[in-house]
Write a protein that holds these residues in place. Sequence first.
Motif, PDB file in Angstrom:
ATOM      1  N   ARG A 133      -4.146   4.797 -55.123  1.00  0.00           N
ATOM      2  CA  ARG A 133      -5.425   4.104 -55.365  1.00  0.00           C
ATOM      3  C   ARG A 133      -6.590   5.059 -55.162  1.00  0.00           C
ATOM      4  N   ALA A 134      -6.548   5.752 -54.019  1.00  0.00           N
ATOM      5  CA  ALA A 134      -7.619   6.705 -53.716  1.00  0.00           C
ATOM      6  C   ALA A 134      -7.677   7.810 -54.766  1.00  0.00           C
ATOM      7  N   ALA A 135      -6.501   8.217 -55.275  1.00  0.00           N
ATOM      8  CA  ALA A 135      -6.462   9.287 -56.280  1.00  0.00           C
ATOM      9  C   ALA A 135      -7.129   8.843 -57.578  1.00  0.00           C
ATOM     10  N   TYR A 136      -6.807   7.644 -58.047  1.00  0.00           N
ATOM     11  CA  TYR A 136      -7.421   7.147 -59.282  1.00  0.00           C
ATOM     12  C   TYR A 136      -8.933   7.011 -59.116  1.00  0.00           C
ATOM     13  N   HIS A 137      -9.342   6.474 -57.975  1.00  0.00           N
ATOM     14  CA  HIS A 137     -10.776   6.307 -57.724  1.00  0.00           C
ATOM     15  C   HIS A 137     -11.470   7.662 -57.655  1.00  0.00           C
ATOM     16  N   GLY A 138     -10.869   8.613 -56.931  1.00  0.00           N
ATOM     17  CA  GLY A 138     -11.471   9.933 -56.792  1.00  0.00           C
ATOM     18  C   GLY A 138     -11.577  10.672 -58.111  1.00  0.00           C
ATOM     19  N   LEU A 139     -10.539  10.564 -58.937  1.00  0.00           N
ATOM     20  CA  LEU A 139     -10.569  11.225 -60.240  1.00  0.00           C
ATOM     21  C   LEU A 139     -11.664  10.633 -61.123  1.00  0.00           C
ATOM     22  N   ALA A 140     -11.734   9.298 -61.142  1.00  0.00           N
ATOM     23  CA  ALA A 140     -12.759   8.641 -61.968  1.00  0.00           C
ATOM     24  C   ALA A 140     -14.162   9.050 -61.529  1.00  0.00           C
ATOM     25  N   TRP A 141     -14.389   9.016 -60.225  1.00  0.00           N
ATOM     26  CA  TRP A 141     -15.735   9.298 -59.718  1.00  0.00           C
ATOM     27  C   TRP A 141     -16.127  10.749 -59.953  1.00  0.00           C
ATOM     28  N   ASN A 142     -15.227  11.681 -59.714  1.00  0.00           N
ATOM     29  CA  ASN A 142     -15.576  13.098 -59.873  1.00  0.00           C
ATOM     30  C   ASN A 142     -15.739  13.493 -61.335  1.00  0.00           C
ATOM     31  N   TYR A 143     -14.943  12.898 -62.220  1.00  0.00           N
ATOM     32  CA  TYR A 143     -15.192  13.143 -63.644  1.00  0.00           C
ATOM     33  C   TYR A 143     -16.550  12.569 -64.054  1.00  0.00           C
TER      34      TYR A 143
END
Length: 458
Positions: A291-301
């Motif tokens: 969950r944290a990975a998907y959120h982090g990827l979305a936010w940083n992109y």
Amino acid sequence: MFHKVWLQDMEEQLNELKANYPNSTVTERAKWQKRFLELKQASHLLLESWAKIEDKMAAISTEFPEIANDEEIEIEEEFWLHESVVRQFRQGQGYYGLTMFREAEGFFADVVEEEPDFLLGRLYLGLSQFQRKDWDPAIHHFQLVAITATQAPFLAFAHHMIGCIRVNQKNEQAAIKAFVQAIEHDKENADAWFNLGASYYRLQQYHDAIPAFYHALALNEHDWEAMYYLSSCYRHHKEWNSVTYWRLASLEKTNHPQVMLSLAHDYEEMGQSDQAIIWYRKLLGHPEHKRAAYHGLAWNYWTQKNAKEADLWVKKGLTLYPNDPDLLFTFMWIKLSEGNTKRAEKAYDTLPEKVKNEPIWQAMKMRISTRAGKFDEVSNMARDLIDQEKPMAQAMGYYHQGRSMLETGKIPEAIEHFQLARRKAIKWKEPLFYEGVCHLLEGRPESTLACWEQLNLT
């Protein structure tokens, strides 16, 4: 030896039971419960057999005194125990080794009752109670040892255990005092140094925590948790080179996904989104952090202005975790930034009513309502936030009230509210930006510049 093979087999079976029981079906649970009773009976039988052997050995020693060096056994320096007490003590150790702490406590309690000055027995009694989270009687026994013992190892261990109990009782100051006393008696006690540092860390006394963790590492160079704590201490001081060094050192020792997540967060805060993305991608291989990975990827992109990738990752995450608040928040933020207020509002409406009352979601609703031109609704919600006790919630209320006033042309009132938001949340930059916008609209470019110079815009 047979007993070593038996103990290994027993440990393997208990580990298997512990791993499978929580997720088993009702039928399977009955099978595991039966297995546990069988193991417990087997351990009782072995200990009873052991006790009988000890009785026979005691009888032979009595009949033939010359076969043994002494009729009694020396357990600790200058302290002598009768054979029957030794047998009880060893039975207690057997149960303790099998993690059957309630049964062990009974034997150690009998030992202490018969030989109250036998400190090792009292320590084991305290340990059995500690394992059962029975803090008050446990600390009583450790305190007695700390008062009466004369040997440094006993004193160090007793004070260390007192410190551990104080930590569990949420009394960090008392824990620190106990750990310091443990170290005074044994400066090579790596666990005491580590726990001392951890107590300082929980009290946010990072300057004191750092040398304690260095001491722990000097005694145990493989202590990845001390490395991780060190990196966290340096993070609070924004010493990023030291943060990265100790995070990577910790990761090399353990390869723990929590360290990867921390590295991703570190690079986010340093503004290095490329590096953050690398670590979030590594986390995709760890189910507990997906969950944290998907959120982090979305936010940083998104921070890289790569809207296509950001949208892709947030939608992937929501497909797997449709109710995850972080993913939903990011999705709404992206849609608002794209000008798609209706999609953001539709996503917001899926939230449970209880969640909607949380300050962060109230702030999101006000942002949506501001974009939709519902300024009366924004004003009412902002007042609710301003009336809350938490400064950050009040800051969000003042900020959104200011945004609403800016949209409706009430510039002086908007400036006042942005300034109030800043007073409640000094490090929050967004109110400062919009205050600068207000000054620009009123023809005060020098005031705008004074505001925006504080933003470190590059």
